[in-house]
Scaffold this active site. Structure first.
Site, PDB file in Angstrom:
ATOM      1  N   CYS A 111     -34.219 -15.835  15.448  1.00  0.00           N
ATOM      2  CA  CYS A 111     -34.843 -17.031  14.821  1.00  0.00           C
ATOM      3  C   CYS A 111     -36.260 -17.612  14.743  1.00  0.00           C
ATOM      4  CB  CYS A 111     -34.196 -17.983  15.761  1.00  0.00           C
ATOM      5  SG  CYS A 111     -34.298 -19.488  14.422  1.00  0.00           S
ATOM      6  N   HIS A 201     -28.230 -17.252  15.237  1.00  0.00           N
ATOM      7  CA  HIS A 201     -28.832 -16.644  17.189  1.00  0.00           C
ATOM      8  C   HIS A 201     -27.368 -16.022  17.545  1.00  0.00           C
ATOM      9  CE1 HIS A 201     -31.575 -19.802  17.563  1.00  0.00           C
ATOM     10  NE2 HIS A 201     -31.090 -20.131  16.811  1.00  0.00           N
ATOM     11  N   GLU A 203     -26.859 -15.163  20.481  1.00  0.00           N
ATOM     12  CA  GLU A 203     -26.832 -15.904  21.951  1.00  0.00           C
ATOM     13  C   GLU A 203     -25.998 -17.137  22.021  1.00  0.00           C
ATOM     14  OE1 GLU A 203     -30.511 -17.280  20.677  1.00  0.00           O
ATOM     15  OE2 GLU A 203     -28.917 -15.899  19.889  1.00  0.00           O
TER      16      GLU A 203
END
Length: 255
Positions: A111, A201, A203
């Site tokens: 990001c 993302h 994660e």
């Protein structure tokens, strides 16, 4: 020299109170995602994952003793603008990333990390004309190039969690485009064997993005319609987080 492989996560953003409390913040989330467990290591070499809060001025990762530096560096997401020119820690980070790249270190950007690495290495980033992208979006992946670079077979279409209002607007020199989406032309790119960046993302979990959307809605940063669309996007099926995790680990750890 310390035994095993060593990785550094450069924390560039403060998460919401919920995400810090429940998940440990962006740095720990990425370290947890990318660290091999005992079964994956299979008795092989150990791993060390250290988090450096560069947003708070911690650049001590640059001052390791010779032979004791890191094998790879991961740059997290952030609410900050990667195109800012008057923020000290961002300017210091640009210089640090250039230095690490000159040393042929593995650099993984997520990001904001995707954007700041693009800028540091000669690309351009800025506010997206299409505005916010929130929720689960479909990415079109150049799976042949991914396979050639990382020896990994992934689908040509994957679903990924997005949370950004800035984009990479121009690729750095020598960069190869790996993925695009309807609103974000440069979703993922690579430079040689040393740089992999992605706007999405890997994660994030559903509760993290839901908390982000509701927090931004409460602060009038996004519209009610956009928030509803983002939250509804999970109804079409889960994001392909396992695929993205596999890609990140293949890049960082396959020599």
């Amino acid at each position: 020299m310390a035994a095993g492989r060593r990785f550094a996560v450069l924390r560039t953003g403060h998460a919401t109170e919920y995400t810090e409390r429940v998940h440990g913040g962006y740095g720990r989330m990425l370290a947890r995602l990318l660290e091999d467990d005992d079964e994956e290591r299979g008795g092989g070499e150990s791993e060390t994952w250290d988090v450096f809060s560069v947003i708070d001025g911690d650049f001590s990762f640059l001052h390791r003793e010779a032979g004791d530096d890191y094998d790879g560096y991961v740059v997290t997401g952030s609410a900050a603008d990667a195109h800012a020119t008057d923020v000290d820690w961002i300017n210091r980070l640009l210089g640090a990333l250039l230095l690490l790249h000159s040393r042929k270190k593995k650099l993984l950007g997520i990001c904001f990390g995707h954007q700041i690495l693009a800028r540091a290495l000669g690309g351009k980033t800025g506010r997206a004309e299409v505005g916010w992208e929130l929720g689960v979006k479909t990415l079109q992946v150049d799976s042949e190039t991914v396979s050639r670079l990382y020896g990994l077979a992934i689908p040509s279409t994957i679903r990924a969690i997005e949370s950004h209002q800035d984009q990479v607007l121009m690729l750095p020199p020598q960069a190869v485009l790996l993925a695009s989406s309807e609103k974000t032309k440069i979703e993922m790119f690579a430079i040689g064997d040393d740089v992999l960046c992605m706007q999405c993302h890997p994660e994030f979990t559903e509760d993290v993005i839901e908390d982000l959307v509701r927090t931004r809605l409460s602060r009038n940063l996004v519209s009610d319609d956009l928030a509803k669309e983002a939250l509804a996007s999970f109804g079409a099926g889960p994001a392909d987080q396992a695929t993205l995790k596999q890609l990140c680990k293949a890049f960082l750890k396959n020599v």
